[in-house]
Design an enzyme around this catalytic site. Sequence first.
Site, PDB file in Angstrom:
ATOM      1  N   GLU A   1       0.688  -1.259  -0.047  1.00 30.72           N
ATOM      2  CA  GLU A   1       0.090   0.005  -0.045  1.00 30.72           C
ATOM      3  C   GLU A   1       1.006   1.370  -0.028  1.00 30.72           C
ATOM      4  O   GLU A   1       0.888   1.996   1.051  1.00 30.72           O
ATOM      5  CB  GLU A   1      -0.930   0.028   1.298  1.00 30.72           C
ATOM      6  CG  GLU A   1      -1.817  -1.467   1.596  1.00 30.72           C
ATOM      7  CD  GLU A   1      -2.990  -0.950   2.390  1.00 30.72           C
ATOM      8  OE1 GLU A   1      -2.974   0.094   3.015  1.00 30.72           O
ATOM      9  OE2 GLU A   1      -3.633  -1.918   2.641  1.00 30.72           O
TER      10      GLU A   1
ATOM     11  N   GLU B   1      -5.008  -8.597   1.446  1.00 34.12           N
ATOM     12  CA  GLU B   1      -5.546  -8.328   2.841  1.00 34.12           C
ATOM     13  C   GLU B   1      -7.084  -8.079   2.531  1.00 34.12           C
ATOM     14  O   GLU B   1      -7.535  -7.382   1.630  1.00 34.12           O
ATOM     15  CB  GLU B   1      -4.848  -7.093   3.463  1.00 34.12           C
ATOM     16  CG  GLU B   1      -3.724  -7.310   4.112  1.00 34.12           C
ATOM     17  CD  GLU B   1      -3.079  -6.108   4.583  1.00 34.12           C
ATOM     18  OE1 GLU B   1      -3.983  -5.020   5.117  1.00 34.12           O
ATOM     19  OE2 GLU B   1      -1.795  -5.884   4.439  1.00 34.12           O
TER      20      GLU B   1
HETATM   21  C1  FCB Z   1      -4.006  -1.980   5.867  1.00 32.17           C
HETATM   22  C2  FCB Z   1      -2.717  -2.256   6.332  1.00 32.17           C
HETATM   23  C3  FCB Z   1      -2.633  -3.365   7.510  1.00 32.17           C
HETATM   24  C4  FCB Z   1      -3.798  -3.286   8.527  1.00 32.17           C
HETATM   25  C5  FCB Z   1      -4.951  -3.134   7.719  1.00 32.17           C
HETATM   26  C6  FCB Z   1      -6.297  -2.934   8.475  1.00 32.17           C
HETATM   27  O1  FCB Z   1      -4.256  -0.780   5.338  1.00 32.17           O
HETATM   28  O2  FCB Z   1      -1.746  -2.901   5.316  1.00 32.17           O
HETATM   29  O3  FCB Z   1      -1.355  -3.161   7.997  1.00 32.17           O
HETATM   30  O4  FCB Z   1      -3.258  -2.111   9.172  1.00 32.17           O
HETATM   31  O5  FCB Z   1      -5.013  -2.086   6.861  1.00 32.17           O
END
Ligand code: FCB
Length: 458
Positions: free
Chosen positions: A163, A359
């Site tokens: 990110e 994620e």
């Molecule tokens: C993302 C991050 C991860 C975590 C989630 C909730 O943006 O990559 O580390 O904090 O959010």
Amino acid sequence: MSPQVPRDFQLGVATSSWQIEGDVTGRGLSTWDEFAQRPGAILDGATGEPACDHVRRLDEDLDRLAWLGVDAYRFSISWPRVVPGGAGQPSSAGLGFYDRLVDGLLARGIEPVATMYHWDLPLELEQAGGWPKRETALRFADYASVTAERLGDRVVRWATLNEPWCTAFPGYASGYFAPGRREPGAALAAAYHLMLGHGLAVDAMRQAGARNIGIVLNCFPVLADTPEMAEAAAHVDGLQNQLFLDLLTGKGVPAQLLARCAASTDWSFVNEADRAIMGVPIDWIGENYYTVTRVGPPAPGDWTSIAKDGDAYPDAPPLSFAPRAPLTDMEWEVIPQGLVDALHRISQAVPDVPIWVTENGAAVPESRGANGLVHDPLRVDYLSSHIAAALQARDEGVDVRGYFAWSLMDNVEWASGWTIKFGLFAVDPTSGTRAPKASAHWYRRLIESRGSFLEAGG
Ligand code: FCB
């Protein structure tokens, strides 16, 4: 109802170094260690020590992954653990830790998926100017190269950055994340140099023998809540999504952004020759998806989302963020269709590159049953509906290969500290003990049952 997951759809869990590792004395300091010392920067004053004390508890955490039955584990490597100070000699103890982690995964039949940078920049590099400086991208490639040389024979897939939007904009524009700077021009330069670092690192890592290298983005669909907010939404989308997709595909900074952000920067750091470096072909792409960004009319004093106040978008016209219920504890709107749309967009922007959802997860209210089990039915609903969304995109032709739940365990949720919990395992931050929540049991059963519907259905 749980989604019907085909056998060849990979299921895993994800974590990141600063959020879980602890053992701060075993590594150099990062921007997040310094940020955590600032009063009020982290909601409950949490720090990177001990976090989940994962370095010392490595073996038991590896056993937890094996118990879940995941195909793959996505973790990140701490730059200041491998190269304390950010440049120069690598630490053999630091590399040794990741050796043990990778070997421990392979011994349990779990694919190691390593991210080179999940926001923990060596503090010394920030003190020398940080990501707004080109030099940081060069140092990143050096660190990526020594790490790939050591682990490239065993890590199955690599991501350069996690990110980059979050490092660049909450980090350097709104200051909500480390290093806590509020300099919109620097944020734009940071975004650019992060992507330059990505391109340089891909090349350096391949030369060092690594294979299957990609990047993890957080493309969130940006929706105008009312027709008159279309222009503001386009601005937000340019910074959140288009900038990174265009740099990644060798197109350079989108022309509309050059004009839109002229008040913050003269873009003098842009160099035509960098396009090809940033656009180096990649082997896969990761998408972290949690919610959409819904742009509403300006509403002074109104709600601003965690990590997403308007200042994170340099030169944006007046706006507010207007998520619609249901919201998670992060005040993030629950909208699985956003994942379907994000996956389509990525596959159109970066064609012929397989995608993993790297994620996805939710912070939700939890309760404890008489037997001590943590019940988190809203997390199960969230994970379930988003796995279904990923499979829907796959049915619609997007090459989605797998899904990683965020997160293996509760951890230091950046500026929210321990107040926000995303884990499948509950962690007691004082004792460090962990216990599977109901969602962990559910995920384990889902992994185990993959493909069975086909057999049952004939
Ligand atoms: C993302 C991050 C991860 C975590 C989630 C909730 O943006 O990559 O580390 O904090 O959010």
